[in-house]
Design an enzyme around this catalytic site. Sequence first.
Site, PDB file in Angstrom:
ATOM      1  N   GLY A  67      38.409  93.774  50.498  1.00 26.97           N
ATOM      2  CA  GLY A  67      37.440  92.791  50.014  1.00 26.97           C
ATOM      3  C   GLY A  67      38.074  91.591  49.369  1.00 26.97           C
ATOM      4  N   GLY A  68      37.720  91.339  48.085  1.00 25.05           N
ATOM      5  CA  GLY A  68      38.183  90.160  47.375  1.00 25.05           C
ATOM      6  C   GLY A  68      37.108  89.093  47.309  1.00 25.05           C
ATOM      7  N   TRP A  69      37.336  88.094  46.460  1.00 23.71           N
ATOM      8  CA  TRP A  69      36.356  87.007  46.318  1.00 23.71           C
ATOM      9  C   TRP A  69      36.166  86.293  47.649  1.00 23.71           C
ATOM     10  CZ3 TRP A  69      32.749  85.695  43.008  1.00 23.71           C
ATOM     11  CH2 TRP A  69      32.167  84.428  43.108  1.00 23.71           C
ATOM     12  N   ASP A 102      40.880 100.993  47.601  1.00 22.79           N
ATOM     13  CA  ASP A 102      40.317 100.277  46.454  1.00 22.79           C
ATOM     14  C   ASP A 102      39.218  99.358  46.968  1.00 22.79           C
ATOM     15  OD1 ASP A 102      40.356  99.132  43.673  1.00 22.79           O
ATOM     16  OD2 ASP A 102      41.069  97.348  44.718  1.00 22.79           O
ATOM     17  N   ASP A 104      36.785  96.282  46.557  1.00 19.43           N
ATOM     18  CA  ASP A 104      36.655  95.043  45.787  1.00 19.43           C
ATOM     19  C   ASP A 104      35.514  94.231  46.379  1.00 19.43           C
ATOM     20  OD1 ASP A 104      37.003  92.936  44.111  1.00 19.43           O
ATOM     21  OD2 ASP A 104      39.046  92.466  44.698  1.00 19.43           O
ATOM     22  N   GLU A 106      32.692  91.850  45.914  1.00 22.26           N
ATOM     23  CA  GLU A 106      32.311  90.820  44.945  1.00 22.26           C
ATOM     24  C   GLU A 106      31.151  89.977  45.492  1.00 22.26           C
ATOM     25  OE1 GLU A 106      35.617  88.658  43.274  1.00 22.26           O
ATOM     26  OE2 GLU A 106      36.967  90.342  43.502  1.00 22.26           O
ATOM     27  N   MET A 179      37.987  93.970  35.752  1.00 21.43           N
ATOM     28  CA  MET A 179      38.504  92.607  35.879  1.00 21.43           C
ATOM     29  C   MET A 179      38.200  91.796  34.609  1.00 21.43           C
ATOM     30  SD  MET A 179      37.962  91.744  39.939  1.00 21.43           S
ATOM     31  CE  MET A 179      36.206  92.127  40.045  1.00 21.43           C
ATOM     32  N   THR A 180      38.938  92.130  33.545  1.00 19.67           N
ATOM     33  CA  THR A 180      38.736  91.473  32.255  1.00 19.67           C
ATOM     34  C   THR A 180      39.490  90.145  32.218  1.00 19.67           C
ATOM     35  OG1 THR A 180      40.307  93.174  31.512  1.00 19.67           O
ATOM     36  CG2 THR A 180      38.045  93.344  30.733  1.00 19.67           C
ATOM     37  N   TYR A 181      39.072  89.273  33.106  1.00 20.39           N
ATOM     38  CA  TYR A 181      39.556  87.897  33.217  1.00 20.39           C
ATOM     39  C   TYR A 181      38.487  87.131  33.980  1.00 20.39           C
ATOM     40  CZ  TYR A 181      41.358  90.374  37.374  1.00 20.39           C
ATOM     41  OH  TYR A 181      41.487  91.190  38.473  1.00 20.39           O
ATOM     42  N   ASP A 182      38.693  85.854  34.222  1.00 18.05           N
ATOM     43  CA  ASP A 182      37.659  85.005  34.819  1.00 18.05           C
ATOM     44  C   ASP A 182      36.397  84.959  33.958  1.00 18.05           C
ATOM     45  OD1 ASP A 182      39.332  84.360  36.879  1.00 18.05           O
ATOM     46  OD2 ASP A 182      38.418  85.715  38.339  1.00 18.05           O
ATOM     47  N   TRP A 324      46.191  91.038  38.123  1.00 23.88           N
ATOM     48  CA  TRP A 324      46.087  90.146  39.270  1.00 23.88           C
ATOM     49  C   TRP A 324      46.872  88.891  38.875  1.00 23.88           C
ATOM     50  CZ3 TRP A 324      44.533  90.235  44.226  1.00 23.88           C
ATOM     51  CH2 TRP A 324      44.596  89.005  44.899  1.00 23.88           C
TER      52      TRP A 324
END
Length: 344
Positions: A67-69, A102, A104, A106, A179-182, A324
């Site tokens: 996956g991924g953004w 995994d 992902d 989004e 994902m404790t960022y963005d 990441w």
Amino acid sequence: MITLGAYVPGTSLAAGYTVDARAASLLTHVFYAFATIEQGRLTLPPDAPAHLEALAALGLKTVLSVGGWGAGGFSDAALTARSRAAFADECLALAAGFDGVDLDWEFPVAGGPAEVTHRPEDRRNCTLLARELRDRLGPDRLLTAALPAGRLQSAGPYDPAESYELAELAGRLDFVNLMTYDFGTGFSSVATFNAPLTEVPGDPLDPRLRRWNNVTGAVEYYERLGVPRDKLVLGVPFYGRGFRAAPPGLFQPQTGAVYAGDYRDIARDLLSDPAWERHRDPVARSPWLYHPGTQTFVSYEDAESIAERATFAARHGLRGAFTWHLAGDDDEHTLLKAMAGPFR
């Protein structure tokens, strides 16, 4: 069991990046990013076999991230029992050389790019897809997922619980890469932090969102929704976020997102340039830069702030930390060493 993970994009490996023995000694898992769904078929990057061979030689758990953004296809793949079974077949075939899968996605239901297909039933179907994969992978191979923390996404205010059945989904997973960022992106109205450790009262974000739009708040939220601490792996970014904003930069209305680059770029190009004013916020526990001439604000993390986040994760009984992405670090592995230190 402690998890110290790093995403390794196939694009970075194709560009010549290698994971050396020193980096491998600081990790337990690598997540190869990404397989994507193209025209209904799960597809690996063209150089994936060579990349897998190199990663497998490191002696780490190597997980295929799907996956991924911006990656579509999940809503259709998860829609029916037949489509879920077909997706699982393809995952198992592609992940034959990997230690697990995994997810992902989004994001189910809402929050991802507007052009990516999403449906209200995605929330339940995501759990069913994970159940199908869990059953097919068996007990000896990993099933993980990268799940979001930021409270501003493509359509505005966002709640991860509206996309995922968090407690039930976590029950199907070996662990969650949180994902404790963005927390501060182009979706934000002001120049703000990418990964603040705690809530900053001066942040003009609606307090009902601001409470959760930080590292400690996100962890608390996931726990409240039934995800055990020992299944949470804390995410730390090896990259920055930039904005155009009038002086003094921080929390000023932003007039456009600016590419800030990875930590290696920031350390080489910005920290060495005296035109960039250097700051550190005592509440967010993050450094930031401002260039008065170009009115550019950059939020980033350094060894000190990464170590603080990893220490938080270790002291609060989280499973570990991940980043990441690995190629964003400098050649001395400055950030990776800071991430791993509290768990050693």
